[in-house]
Design an enzyme around this catalytic site. Structure first.
Site, PDB file in Angstrom:
ATOM      1  N   GLY A  89      -2.605  50.001  34.255  1.00 35.38           N
ATOM      2  CA  GLY A  89      -1.724  49.268  35.155  1.00 35.38           C
ATOM      3  C   GLY A  89      -2.308  49.296  36.559  1.00 35.38           C
ATOM      4  O   GLY A  89      -3.103  50.182  36.895  1.00 35.38           O
TER       5      GLY A  89
ATOM      6  N   GLN B 259      -2.161  48.586  45.581  1.00 32.92           N
ATOM      7  CA  GLN B 259      -3.362  49.406  45.379  1.00 32.92           C
ATOM      8  C   GLN B 259      -4.641  48.668  45.763  1.00 32.92           C
ATOM      9  O   GLN B 259      -5.679  49.301  45.954  1.00 32.92           O
ATOM     10  CB  GLN B 259      -3.450  49.866  43.923  1.00 32.92           C
ATOM     11  CG  GLN B 259      -2.340  50.840  43.550  1.00 32.92           C
ATOM     12  CD  GLN B 259      -2.480  51.309  42.128  1.00 32.92           C
ATOM     13  OE1 GLN B 259      -2.022  50.646  41.208  1.00 32.92           O
ATOM     14  NE2 GLN B 259      -3.149  52.429  41.921  1.00 32.92           N
TER      15      GLN B 259
ATOM     16  N   CYS C   7      -3.364  58.219  38.377  1.00 30.61           N
ATOM     17  CA  CYS C   7      -3.190  57.034  39.210  1.00 30.61           C
ATOM     18  C   CYS C   7      -4.537  56.674  39.810  1.00 30.61           C
ATOM     19  O   CYS C   7      -5.253  57.547  40.301  1.00 30.61           O
ATOM     20  CB  CYS C   7      -2.183  57.337  40.325  1.00 30.61           C
ATOM     21  SG  CYS C   7      -1.940  55.962  41.463  1.00 30.61           S
ATOM     22  N   LEU C   8      -4.880  55.399  39.766  1.00 36.37           N
ATOM     23  CA  LEU C   8      -6.166  54.955  40.303  1.00 36.37           C
ATOM     24  C   LEU C   8      -6.257  55.176  41.812  1.00 36.37           C
ATOM     25  O   LEU C   8      -7.360  55.136  42.370  1.00 36.37           O
ATOM     26  CB  LEU C   8      -6.398  53.484  39.968  1.00 36.37           C
ATOM     27  CG  LEU C   8      -6.516  53.165  38.465  1.00 36.37           C
ATOM     28  CD1 LEU C   8      -6.536  51.659  38.240  1.00 36.37           C
ATOM     29  CD2 LEU C   8      -7.762  53.803  37.871  1.00 36.37           C
TER      30      LEU C   8
ATOM     31  N   HIS D 185       5.774  53.786  36.652  1.00 34.64           N
ATOM     32  CA  HIS D 185       4.707  54.137  37.596  1.00 34.64           C
ATOM     33  C   HIS D 185       4.366  52.938  38.489  1.00 34.64           C
ATOM     34  O   HIS D 185       4.289  53.068  39.721  1.00 34.64           O
ATOM     35  CB  HIS D 185       3.481  54.590  36.799  1.00 34.64           C
ATOM     36  CG  HIS D 185       2.306  55.003  37.622  1.00 34.64           C
ATOM     37  ND1 HIS D 185       1.827  56.294  37.661  1.00 34.64           N
ATOM     38  CD2 HIS D 185       1.508  54.287  38.458  1.00 34.64           C
ATOM     39  CE1 HIS D 185       0.785  56.341  38.486  1.00 34.64           C
ATOM     40  NE2 HIS D 185       0.565  55.139  38.986  1.00 34.64           N
ATOM     41  N   GLU D 186       4.178  51.774  37.875  1.00 31.66           N
ATOM     42  CA  GLU D 186       3.772  50.589  38.650  1.00 31.66           C
ATOM     43  C   GLU D 186       4.915  50.093  39.534  1.00 31.66           C
ATOM     44  O   GLU D 186       4.695  49.670  40.670  1.00 31.66           O
ATOM     45  CB  GLU D 186       3.284  49.475  37.719  1.00 31.66           C
ATOM     46  CG  GLU D 186       2.070  49.838  36.864  1.00 31.66           C
ATOM     47  CD  GLU D 186       0.917  50.419  37.654  1.00 31.66           C
ATOM     48  OE1 GLU D 186       0.715  50.034  38.824  1.00 31.66           O
ATOM     49  OE2 GLU D 186       0.217  51.295  37.109  1.00 31.66           O
TER      50      GLU D 186
ATOM     51  N   HIS E 277       5.072  51.924  42.698  1.00 25.42           N
ATOM     52  CA  HIS E 277       4.072  51.489  43.690  1.00 25.42           C
ATOM     53  C   HIS E 277       4.643  50.413  44.615  1.00 25.42           C
ATOM     54  O   HIS E 277       4.331  50.380  45.806  1.00 25.42           O
ATOM     55  CB  HIS E 277       2.825  50.922  42.992  1.00 25.42           C
ATOM     56  CG  HIS E 277       1.795  51.951  42.643  1.00 25.42           C
ATOM     57  ND1 HIS E 277       1.179  52.747  43.585  1.00 25.42           N
ATOM     58  CD2 HIS E 277       1.239  52.297  41.450  1.00 25.42           C
ATOM     59  CE1 HIS E 277       0.299  53.533  42.987  1.00 25.42           C
ATOM     60  NE2 HIS E 277       0.318  53.294  41.689  1.00 25.42           N
TER      61      HIS E 277
HETATM   62 ZN    ZN Z   1      -0.784  54.374  40.344  1.00 23.60          ZN
END
Ligand code: ZN
Length: 188
Positions: free
Chosen positions: A46, A51, A99-100, A141-142, A145
């Site tokens: 995701g 991000q 998480c990226l 999670h997304e 964000h």
């Molecule tokens: Zn993330």
């Protein structure tokens, strides 16, 4: 194909609520295409627009479940209805997420088992996904964000201390840090 730099925790865009999409135009289509490219190369399951430095309420997801069913799409201006988060300690094996924007780290976190996503697709048409398990976790999670919340903000005390140490050691936690999938030797 355009891969975008992924902002790292500390960048203000990751810690501020994003704005609703109002224009379903070529710019939005390009952003979403680039987000899919970036997510795939990272790789991740995701990715939110925040991000990649764009403060809009958009995320993409790409997940194959245990029955080999592919869940792939873009969620624009989403809402999320979730069941109550289970109480108790999260299981390190089964409930750790990454998480990226905090690359290379993983920590256990309780999430709701079920999440009903309602969102618009790229044409502006509404759709709904009734997600269970890991897909429900991805959506939570997304979605976070888009409200400027990272999973690190939700960790229990011991893990919050550990992630804060990792962020400090990597010299993150300040504005302007990013990494480029396919170029920088980082992964989540
Ligand atoms: Zn993330």
């Amino acid at each position: 194909m355009a891969v975008l730099p992924i902002r790292i925790t500390g960048d203000p865009v990751l810690h501020s609520p994003a704005l609703p999409v109002t224009e379903f135009d070529d710019d939005l289509r390009q952003l979403v295409a680039d987000m899919f490219d970036t997510m795939e190369l990272a790789p991740g399951v995701g990715l939110a627009a925040t991000q990649v430095g764009v403060p809009l309420r958009v995320f993409v997801y790409n997940w194959i479940d245990d029955d080999d069913r592919l869940w792939r799409g873009v969620a624009i201006n989403p809402t999320l209805l979730i069941t109550p988060t289970p109480t108790g300690e999260p299981d390190e094996e089964d409930e750790s997420e990454g998480c990226l924007s905090i690359p290379g780290e993983r920590f256990p976190l309780r999430r709701s088992e079920r999440a009903v996503l309602t969102a618009l697709d790229l044409s502006g048409a509404p759709y709904e996904v009734d997600a269970r398990g890991w897909l429900a976790r991805i959506f939570q999670h997304e979605y976070d964000h888009l409200d400027g919340i990272l999973y690190a903000d939700r960790l229990d005390h011991a893990c919050a201390v550990d992630v804060a140490k990792a962020i400090k050691k990597a010299k993150w936690g300040v504005p302007g840090k990013s990494w480029l999938p396919g170029v920088d030797d980082l992964d989540a």
